[in-house]
Design a protein around this motif. Structure first.
Motif, PDB file in Angstrom:
ATOM      1  N   THR A   1     -39.447  -5.807   5.295  1.00 59.22           N
ATOM      2  CA  THR A   1     -38.638  -6.569   4.340  1.00 59.22           C
ATOM      3  C   THR A   1     -37.163  -6.250   4.546  1.00 59.22           C
ATOM      4  O   THR A   1     -36.793  -5.278   5.208  1.00 59.22           O
ATOM      5  N   THR A   2     -36.313  -7.067   3.952  1.00 56.70           N
ATOM      6  CA  THR A   2     -34.876  -6.809   4.033  1.00 56.70           C
ATOM      7  C   THR A   2     -34.519  -5.516   3.306  1.00 56.70           C
ATOM      8  O   THR A   2     -33.587  -4.822   3.702  1.00 56.70           O
ATOM      9  N   VAL A   3     -35.276  -5.184   2.269  1.00 55.60           N
ATOM     10  CA  VAL A   3     -35.041  -3.926   1.542  1.00 55.60           C
ATOM     11  C   VAL A   3     -35.347  -2.729   2.456  1.00 55.60           C
ATOM     12  O   VAL A   3     -34.604  -1.740   2.460  1.00 55.60           O
ATOM     13  N   ASP A   4     -36.430  -2.835   3.239  1.00 52.55           N
ATOM     14  CA  ASP A   4     -36.760  -1.777   4.197  1.00 52.55           C
ATOM     15  C   ASP A   4     -35.594  -1.552   5.157  1.00 52.55           C
ATOM     16  O   ASP A   4     -35.189  -0.416   5.409  1.00 52.55           O
ATOM     17  N   LEU A   5     -35.070  -2.627   5.711  1.00 52.21           N
ATOM     18  CA  LEU A   5     -33.966  -2.522   6.662  1.00 52.21           C
ATOM     19  C   LEU A   5     -32.694  -1.998   5.991  1.00 52.21           C
ATOM     20  O   LEU A   5     -31.915  -1.260   6.606  1.00 52.21           O
ATOM     21  N   TYR A   6     -32.500  -2.346   4.733  1.00 52.35           N
ATOM     22  CA  TYR A   6     -31.314  -1.873   4.016  1.00 52.35           C
ATOM     23  C   TYR A   6     -31.341  -0.351   3.881  1.00 52.35           C
ATOM     24  O   TYR A   6     -30.357   0.329   4.145  1.00 52.35           O
ATOM     25  N   TYR A   7     -32.490   0.185   3.490  1.00 56.20           N
ATOM     26  CA  TYR A   7     -32.579   1.624   3.270  1.00 56.20           C
ATOM     27  C   TYR A   7     -32.774   2.414   4.562  1.00 56.20           C
ATOM     28  O   TYR A   7     -32.244   3.518   4.704  1.00 56.20           O
ATOM     29  N   LEU A   8     -33.512   1.889   5.493  1.00 54.87           N
ATOM     30  CA  LEU A   8     -33.785   2.624   6.729  1.00 54.87           C
ATOM     31  C   LEU A   8     -32.662   2.476   7.752  1.00 54.87           C
ATOM     32  O   LEU A   8     -32.439   3.381   8.558  1.00 54.87           O
ATOM     33  N   GLU A   9     -31.989   1.348   7.743  1.00 55.05           N
ATOM     34  CA  GLU A   9     -30.878   1.051   8.645  1.00 55.05           C
ATOM     35  C   GLU A   9     -31.266   1.151  10.120  1.00 55.05           C
ATOM     36  O   GLU A   9     -30.424   1.337  10.985  1.00 55.05           O
ATOM     37  N   ASP A  10     -32.554   1.051  10.433  1.00 47.79           N
ATOM     38  CA  ASP A  10     -33.011   1.143  11.814  1.00 47.79           C
ATOM     39  C   ASP A  10     -34.300   0.338  11.965  1.00 47.79           C
ATOM     40  O   ASP A  10     -35.327   0.687  11.382  1.00 47.79           O
ATOM     41  N   GLU A  11     -34.221  -0.709  12.763  1.00 50.58           N
ATOM     42  CA  GLU A  11     -35.371  -1.586  12.949  1.00 50.58           C
ATOM     43  C   GLU A  11     -36.522  -0.865  13.646  1.00 50.58           C
ATOM     44  O   GLU A  11     -37.692  -1.074  13.308  1.00 50.58           O
ATOM     45  N   THR A  12     -36.209  -0.012  14.601  1.00 52.61           N
ATOM     46  CA  THR A  12     -37.245   0.725  15.327  1.00 52.61           C
ATOM     47  C   THR A  12     -38.013   1.645  14.390  1.00 52.61           C
ATOM     48  O   THR A  12     -39.246   1.720  14.438  1.00 52.61           O
ATOM     49  N   LEU A  13     -37.306   2.321  13.513  1.00 51.46           N
ATOM     50  CA  LEU A  13     -37.949   3.205  12.540  1.00 51.46           C
ATOM     51  C   LEU A  13     -38.810   2.394  11.567  1.00 51.46           C
ATOM     52  O   LEU A  13     -39.930   2.793  11.242  1.00 51.46           O
ATOM     53  N   ALA A  14     -38.309   1.251  11.154  1.00 48.84           N
ATOM     54  CA  ALA A  14     -39.072   0.387  10.248  1.00 48.84           C
ATOM     55  C   ALA A  14     -40.366  -0.077  10.920  1.00 48.84           C
ATOM     56  O   ALA A  14     -41.431  -0.077  10.295  1.00 48.84           O
ATOM     57  N   ARG A  15     -40.288  -0.425  12.195  1.00 52.17           N
ATOM     58  CA  ARG A  15     -41.492  -0.839  12.936  1.00 52.17           C
ATOM     59  C   ARG A  15     -42.493   0.308  13.027  1.00 52.17           C
ATOM     60  O   ARG A  15     -43.701   0.105  12.878  1.00 52.17           O
ATOM     61  N   GLN A  16     -41.995   1.511  13.284  1.00 53.64           N
ATOM     62  CA  GLN A  16     -42.877   2.670  13.387  1.00 53.64           C
ATOM     63  C   GLN A  16     -43.595   2.941  12.069  1.00 53.64           C
ATOM     64  O   GLN A  16     -44.787   3.265  12.049  1.00 53.64           O
ATOM     65  N   LEU A  17     -42.878   2.806  10.972  1.00 54.61           N
ATOM     66  CA  LEU A  17     -43.498   3.025   9.661  1.00 54.61           C
ATOM     67  C   LEU A  17     -44.578   1.980   9.368  1.00 54.61           C
ATOM     68  O   LEU A  17     -45.621   2.308   8.799  1.00 54.61           O
ATOM     69  N   VAL A  18     -44.333   0.745   9.777  1.00 54.78           N
ATOM     70  CA  VAL A  18     -45.342  -0.301   9.592  1.00 54.78           C
ATOM     71  C   VAL A  18     -46.547  -0.014  10.483  1.00 54.78           C
ATOM     72  O   VAL A  18     -47.695  -0.113  10.051  1.00 54.78           O
ATOM     73  N   GLU A  19     -46.290   0.389  11.729  1.00 55.97           N
ATOM     74  CA  GLU A  19     -47.369   0.667  12.668  1.00 55.97           C
ATOM     75  C   GLU A  19     -48.248   1.812  12.182  1.00 55.97           C
ATOM     76  O   GLU A  19     -49.467   1.799  12.334  1.00 55.97           O
ATOM     77  N   LEU A  20     -47.643   2.802  11.546  1.00 54.41           N
ATOM     78  CA  LEU A  20     -48.398   3.941  11.025  1.00 54.41           C
ATOM     79  C   LEU A  20     -49.073   3.645   9.687  1.00 54.41           C
ATOM     80  O   LEU A  20     -49.891   4.424   9.211  1.00 54.41           O
ATOM     81  N   GLY A  21     -48.703   2.529   9.080  1.00 54.35           N
ATOM     82  CA  GLY A  21     -49.343   2.130   7.834  1.00 54.35           C
ATOM     83  C   GLY A  21     -48.636   2.617   6.584  1.00 54.35           C
ATOM     84  O   GLY A  21     -49.151   2.471   5.477  1.00 54.35           O
ATOM     85  N   TYR A  22     -47.451   3.208   6.734  1.00 48.08           N
ATOM     86  CA  TYR A  22     -46.716   3.700   5.573  1.00 48.08           C
ATOM     87  C   TYR A  22     -45.928   2.609   4.866  1.00 48.08           C
ATOM     88  O   TYR A  22     -45.636   2.727   3.688  1.00 48.08           O
ATOM     89  N   ARG A  23     -45.553   1.590   5.579  1.00 47.52           N
ATOM     90  CA  ARG A  23     -44.816   0.465   4.998  1.00 47.52           C
ATOM     91  C   ARG A  23     -45.464  -0.814   5.485  1.00 47.52           C
ATOM     92  O   ARG A  23     -46.229  -0.818   6.430  1.00 47.52           O
ATOM     93  N   GLY A  24     -45.104  -1.885   4.864  1.00 44.30           N
ATOM     94  CA  GLY A  24     -45.600  -3.178   5.306  1.00 44.30           C
ATOM     95  C   GLY A  24     -46.144  -3.970   4.146  1.00 44.30           C
ATOM     96  O   GLY A  24     -46.494  -3.430   3.103  1.00 44.30           O
TER      97      GLY A  24
END
Length: 125
Positions: A29-52
């Motif tokens: 989500t845009t909120v994820d990107l706002y707080y994480l400020e890193d698309e790669t990190l956001a993808r990793q969190l989704v891949e691990l099942g912590y976000r999404g």
């Protein structure tokens, strides 16, 4: 969710997205990107099942199913269908003319219309 439903869900995901990264991006989500400020990190969190916002799918499963669907699609396309007229000894000119056009009809290159006014004896063979 049983295994068959899981495969259907995975098939829907695989056909909807071209790449695994596209699938991961759809979960961010845009909120994820706002707080994480890193698309790669956001993808990793989704891949691990912590976000999404949807179902968790492993990269290996995604790519294996994508390859299986592509192989199935290519095999279906390459499979030759036996013509109805194949191997038949046709004596009637009308049926021989239809047999000559059958393959083009199936491939959509030609359309043959048979009006109702033809005598039934031609269609009985």
């Amino acid at each position: 969710m049983d295994q068959e439903e899981g495969l259907k869900a995975l098939d829907n995901i695989v056909t909807q997205f071209n790449t695994y990264e596209d699938f991961l991006d759809s979960q961010i989500t845009t909120v994820d990107l706002y707080y994480l400020e890193d698309e790669t990190l956001a993808r990793q969190l989704v891949e691990l099942g912590y976000r999404g916002t949807g179902e968790r799918v492993k990269r290996e499963d995604f790519e294996a199913r994508k390859a299986a669907i592509e192989i199935s699609r290519l095999a279906e396309r390459a499979q030759q269908k036996t013509l109805t007229s194949a191997g038949k000894d046709l004596q009637d000119n009308f049926l021989m003319a239809l047999a000559m056009r059958e393959e083009d009809n199936r491939n959509g290159k030609l359309s043959v219309l048979i009006p109702r006014t033809f005598p039934n004896k031609w269609l009985e063979h």
